[in-house]
Design a protein around this motif. Structure first.
Motif, mmCIF file in Angstrom:
data_model
loop_
_atom_site.group_PDB
_atom_site.id
_atom_site.type_symbol
_atom_site.label_atom_id
_atom_site.label_comp_id
_atom_site.label_asym_id
_atom_site.label_seq_id
_atom_site.Cartn_x
_atom_site.Cartn_y
_atom_site.Cartn_z
ATOM 1 N N GLY A 150 0.251 53.390 6.444
ATOM 2 C CA GLY A 150 0.305 51.922 6.528
ATOM 3 C C GLY A 150 1.462 51.391 5.702
ATOM 4 O O GLY A 150 1.404 51.390 4.473
ATOM 5 N N GLY A 151 2.513 50.978 6.395
ATOM 6 C CA GLY A 151 3.704 50.430 5.709
ATOM 7 C C GLY A 151 3.721 48.923 5.809
ATOM 8 O O GLY A 151 4.761 48.314 6.030
ATOM 9 N N GLY A 152 2.537 48.286 5.663
ATOM 10 C CA GLY A 152 2.475 46.816 5.534
ATOM 11 C C GLY A 152 2.856 46.452 4.098
ATOM 12 O O GLY A 152 3.370 47.288 3.343
ATOM 13 N N ILE A 153 2.577 45.215 3.712
ATOM 14 C CA ILE A 153 3.004 44.763 2.378
ATOM 15 C C ILE A 153 2.332 45.586 1.275
ATOM 16 O O ILE A 153 2.982 45.996 0.308
ATOM 17 C CB ILE A 153 2.717 43.257 2.227
ATOM 18 N N VAL A 154 1.048 45.899 1.452
ATOM 19 C CA VAL A 154 0.332 46.613 0.382
ATOM 20 C C VAL A 154 0.829 48.061 0.251
ATOM 21 O O VAL A 154 1.138 48.533 -0.849
ATOM 22 C CB VAL A 154 -1.194 46.545 0.633
ATOM 23 N N GLU A 177 3.998 54.679 9.114
ATOM 24 C CA GLU A 177 3.698 53.350 9.676
ATOM 25 C C GLU A 177 3.718 53.456 11.200
ATOM 26 O O GLU A 177 4.628 54.048 11.776
ATOM 27 C CB GLU A 177 4.730 52.340 9.160
ATOM 28 N N SER A 178 2.701 52.864 11.836
ATOM 29 C CA SER A 178 2.578 53.030 13.284
ATOM 30 C C SER A 178 3.548 52.155 14.087
ATOM 31 O O SER A 178 3.763 52.388 15.266
ATOM 32 C CB SER A 178 1.136 52.747 13.733
ATOM 33 N N GLN A 179 4.138 51.149 13.436
ATOM 34 C CA GLN A 179 5.093 50.302 14.167
ATOM 35 C C GLN A 179 6.512 50.577 13.677
ATOM 36 O O GLN A 179 6.704 51.075 12.565
ATOM 37 C CB GLN A 179 4.816 48.834 13.885
ATOM 38 N N PRO A 212 8.143 54.799 14.111
ATOM 39 C CA PRO A 212 6.705 54.622 14.324
ATOM 40 C C PRO A 212 6.008 55.982 14.418
ATOM 41 O O PRO A 212 6.435 56.848 15.170
ATOM 42 C CB PRO A 212 6.643 53.876 15.656
ATOM 43 N N ALA A 213 4.958 56.121 13.655
ATOM 44 C CA ALA A 213 4.248 57.404 13.603
ATOM 45 C C ALA A 213 2.785 57.171 13.256
ATOM 46 O O ALA A 213 2.464 56.182 12.583
ATOM 47 C CB ALA A 213 4.886 58.290 12.546
ATOM 48 N N GLU A 214 1.929 58.062 13.708
ATOM 49 C CA GLU A 214 0.508 57.937 13.384
ATOM 50 C C GLU A 214 -0.069 59.272 12.983
ATOM 51 O O GLU A 214 0.363 60.312 13.493
ATOM 52 C CB GLU A 214 -0.266 57.406 14.601
HETATM 53 C C1 LIG Z 1 -6.150 33.725 8.584
HETATM 54 C C2 LIG Z 1 -5.852 34.546 7.360
HETATM 55 C C3 LIG Z 1 -5.125 33.973 6.320
HETATM 56 C C4 LIG Z 1 -4.859 34.704 5.170
HETATM 57 N N1 LIG Z 1 -4.185 34.108 4.143
HETATM 58 C C5 LIG Z 1 -3.987 34.789 3.005
HETATM 59 C C6 LIG Z 1 -3.319 34.180 1.908
HETATM 60 O O1 LIG Z 1 -2.902 33.013 1.950
HETATM 61 N N2 LIG Z 1 -3.146 34.911 0.758
HETATM 62 C C7 LIG Z 1 -3.610 36.187 0.654
HETATM 63 O O2 LIG Z 1 -3.458 36.796 -0.421
HETATM 64 N N3 LIG Z 1 -4.231 36.795 1.691
HETATM 65 C C8 LIG Z 1 -4.419 36.143 2.859
HETATM 66 N N4 LIG Z 1 -5.039 36.756 3.905
HETATM 67 C C9 LIG Z 1 -5.428 38.175 3.792
HETATM 68 C C10 LIG Z 1 -4.227 39.092 4.124
HETATM 69 O O3 LIG Z 1 -3.730 38.785 5.402
HETATM 70 C C11 LIG Z 1 -4.641 40.567 4.073
HETATM 71 O O4 LIG Z 1 -5.397 40.802 2.920
HETATM 72 C C12 LIG Z 1 -3.408 41.464 4.054
HETATM 73 O O5 LIG Z 1 -2.674 41.298 5.248
HETATM 74 C C13 LIG Z 1 -3.785 42.940 3.919
HETATM 75 O O6 LIG Z 1 -2.608 43.705 3.840
HETATM 76 P P1 LIG Z 1 -2.640 45.287 4.106
HETATM 77 O O7 LIG Z 1 -1.216 45.764 3.923
HETATM 78 O O8 LIG Z 1 -3.726 45.906 3.307
HETATM 79 O O9 LIG Z 1 -3.076 45.438 5.628
HETATM 80 P P2 LIG Z 1 -2.293 44.999 6.942
HETATM 81 O O10 LIG Z 1 -1.522 43.748 6.710
HETATM 82 O O11 LIG Z 1 -3.298 45.014 8.034
HETATM 83 O O12 LIG Z 1 -1.221 46.176 7.157
HETATM 84 C C14 LIG Z 1 -1.618 47.454 7.595
HETATM 85 C C15 LIG Z 1 -0.371 48.208 8.046
HETATM 86 O O13 LIG Z 1 -0.797 49.515 8.448
HETATM 87 C C16 LIG Z 1 -0.274 49.820 9.740
HETATM 88 N N5 LIG Z 1 -1.248 50.719 10.368
HETATM 89 C C17 LIG Z 1 -2.470 50.396 10.842
HETATM 90 N N6 LIG Z 1 -3.081 51.508 11.324
HETATM 91 C C18 LIG Z 1 -2.207 52.534 11.150
HETATM 92 C C19 LIG Z 1 -2.238 53.928 11.445
HETATM 93 N N7 LIG Z 1 -3.315 54.489 12.000
HETATM 94 N N8 LIG Z 1 -1.160 54.678 11.138
HETATM 95 C C20 LIG Z 1 -0.066 54.131 10.558
HETATM 96 N N9 LIG Z 1 0.022 52.811 10.255
HETATM 97 C C21 LIG Z 1 -1.040 52.034 10.537
HETATM 98 C C22 LIG Z 1 -0.125 48.471 10.429
HETATM 99 O O14 LIG Z 1 0.847 48.528 11.445
HETATM 100 C C23 LIG Z 1 0.308 47.567 9.264
HETATM 101 O O15 LIG Z 1 1.704 47.575 9.077
HETATM 102 C C24 LIG Z 1 -5.320 36.049 5.057
HETATM 103 C C25 LIG Z 1 -6.036 36.622 6.112
HETATM 104 C C26 LIG Z 1 -6.294 35.877 7.252
HETATM 105 C C27 LIG Z 1 -7.082 36.516 8.364
#
Ligand SMILES: Cc1cc2nc3c(=O)[nH]c(=O)nc-3n(C[C@H](O)[C@H](O)[C@H](O)COP(=O)(O)OP(=O)(O)OC[C@H]3O[C@@H](n4cnc5c(N)ncnc54)[C@H](O)[C@@H]3O)c2cc1C
Length: 435
Positions: free
Chosen positions: A29-33, A52-54, A146-148
């Motif tokens: 998962g290469g999202g923000i976290v 990251e899958s995308q 992109p990879a899974e």
């Molecule tokens: C309407 C709404 C408003 C929000 N507003 C706020 C806010 O104002 N402030 C705040 O702090 N939080 C907010 N949040 C919460 C916030 O959006 C999430 O907590 C945050 O996006 C989580 O980040 P993450 O990186 O853990 O997960 P994600 O953002 O879901 O990222 C996951 C990453 O993993 C990748 N991935 C998924 N599956 C796989 C796989 N099998 N293999 C490889 N890669 C994979 C995805 O492509 C993605 O890039 C809000 C949520 C919602 C629903």
């Protein structure tokens, strides 16, 4: 794609002969976290791969914005990317909290904390681009995307991952792969530790059979970007209606992101409403604070849930961000909890590595879980309390909550406590935040 097979930890035997490791850490998962964890490990001496899958460009292109806490800002300052982010985000000069059209408003201001702002609003694109650019300068971090992950085989001393790379791989630094063809196809990777940062529907969590507690809310959020007639003056609004809270985040260029919570059917109806009717309703619900509104994005809808994983760690596995927990978006906390998880896990791993401990051992990983699980639960409970207390029209509750708002506005210790909780200044800060 579902993960094929994971072996129960209890059946593991030490592997022999020792195969060696490609990476110390594989982050799925290469999202923000996930990207924050990799960035926080820049000078750790640990070799990291981000899966990251995308495509990187697709992962960035999410038209969303988040309320970012003061603590998250300090963490990015500690990593060294805050100066790049700051010019592209807004700093709240005020957070205004009110109960529907009741006149009593709580004003949280910088002087309540002795800071120069009470939070920030940042677009997904801005944060993730800054992280991706920074990671290009981290020689210890490789991208696979992109990879899974197809399967993860947990062994006593590491994890063997089978990874499917889906063509057009864009690694800024060459990844180490074994048993596959160049560019596209299946590869095997051996790592000491696997980190699930793959969001709320985490396949890594599910495949490891980690159970969760929580519930889906009766509500969904409609998210849209608007351009108001009046200047937003860097004020964030949280207006509580009995149908659900409405958050308005000020963005650069006098734009705002609206996160409007409603029961599912009403949220769906708002999404489908003719644009002029939607805007008229929004103008009514924002109480004319921003004047006439123009819609400058599509309207997206997100069902919301509260979720806490029963465990954040197993031998060789750690969960961070939404993979570990989710909360109601009221008060904008979810992403901030994930950023804090990433900084905490990086600190625990780096120290363990310096002390020549095994970073994938449960002894080490439990330090992270003990630190973060309880703190996250406090915020999950806080957001649940806020949503239930305010998404309600029952007169005794209305009286109690209006008294609560009066206290927040007039009793300074109560106000400071609530603000510290929302801005991440309660709890144990990671060392990165004090650099
Ligand atoms: C309407 C709404 C408003 C929000 N507003 C706020 C806010 O104002 N402030 C705040 O702090 N939080 C907010 N949040 C919460 C916030 O959006 C999430 O907590 C945050 O996006 C989580 O980040 P993450 O990186 O853990 O997960 P994600 O953002 O879901 O990222 C996951 C990453 O993993 C990748 N991935 C998924 N599956 C796989 C796989 N099998 N293999 C490889 N890669 C994979 C995805 O492509 C993605 O890039 C809000 C949520 C919602 C629903």
């Amino acid at each position: 794609m579902a993960l094929k097979q994971l072996y129960p930890i209890s059946t593991l035997q030490p592997t022999s002969p020792h195969l060696g490791f490609d990476y110390d850490l594989a982050i799925v998962g290469g999202g923000i976290v996930g990207a924050t964890l990799a960035a926080a490990l820049k000078n750790s001496g640990l070799k990291v791969v981000l899966i990251e899958s995308q495509l990187q460009s697709a992962a960035v292109a999410k038209g969303r914005a988040y309320a970012i806490s003061l603590l998250s800002g300090k963490i990015y300052e500690g990593i060294g990317i805050w100066q790049k982010i700051l010019p592209e985000i807004t700093k709240f000069q005020q957070i205004q909290i009110s109960d529907a059209d009741y006149q009593g408003v709580v004003h949280f201001q910088p002087q309540d904390l002795g800071t120069d702002g009470v939070g920030y609003a940042a677009e997904h694109r801005v944060l993730l681009t800054a992280l991706q650019d920074y990671l290009k300068e981290c020689p210890n971090v490789s991208w696979l995307c992109p990879a899974e992950v197809i399967s993860a085989e947990y062994q006593a001393d590491g994890v063997e991952l089978e990874v499917m790379v889906k063509g057009d791989m864009t690694p800024p630094s060459p990844p180490l792969l074994r048993g596959g063809v160049e560019g596209e196809g299946k590869f095997k990777i051996r790592t000491r530790l696997l980190v699930g940062a793959d969001g709320a529907r985490s396949q890594i969590r599910n495949a490891a059979s980690i159970t969760t507690q929580g519930w889906a809310y009766w509500q969904s959020c409609v998210v849209a970007t608007i351009k108001p007639e009046k200047p937003h003056n860097n004020i964030a609004y949280e207006r509580f209606w009995h149908t659900g809270p409405m958050g308005v985040l000020p963005l650069p260029g006098n734009r705002c992101q609206v996160v409007w919570t409603n029961p599912h059917a009403e949220a769906k109806a708002l999404q489908q409403l003719d644009e002029a009717e939607f805007l008229a309703k929004l103008e009514e619900y924002t109480g004319g604070l921003l004047g006439r509104l123009e819609l400058i994005s599509d309207r997206f809808i997100f069902p919301v849930q509260l979720m806490q994983s029963d465990r954040y760690t197993l031998p060789r596995l750690a969960l961070i961000g939404d993979a570990a927990h989710c909360c109601h978006p009221v008060a904008g906390q979810g992403m901030n909890l994930g950023i804090r998880d990433a900084a905490a896990l990086a600190q625990v791993l780096q120290k363990a590595h310096q002390q020549q401990e095994d970073i994938g051992s449960l002894t080490v990983l439990k330090r992270y879980e003990t630190w973060r699980k309880h703190e996250n639960l406090t915020i999950l409970a806080f957001t649940d309390f806020l949503n239930r207390m305010f998404s309600n029209n029952w007169l005794p509750l209305v009286v109690v909550r209006r008294f609560g708002l009066w206290m927040l506005q007039h009793i300074q210790p109560a106000k400071t406590y609530a603000l510290k909780l929302m801005t991440g200044l309660k709890g144990r800060p990671p060392k990165l935040a004090s650099r």
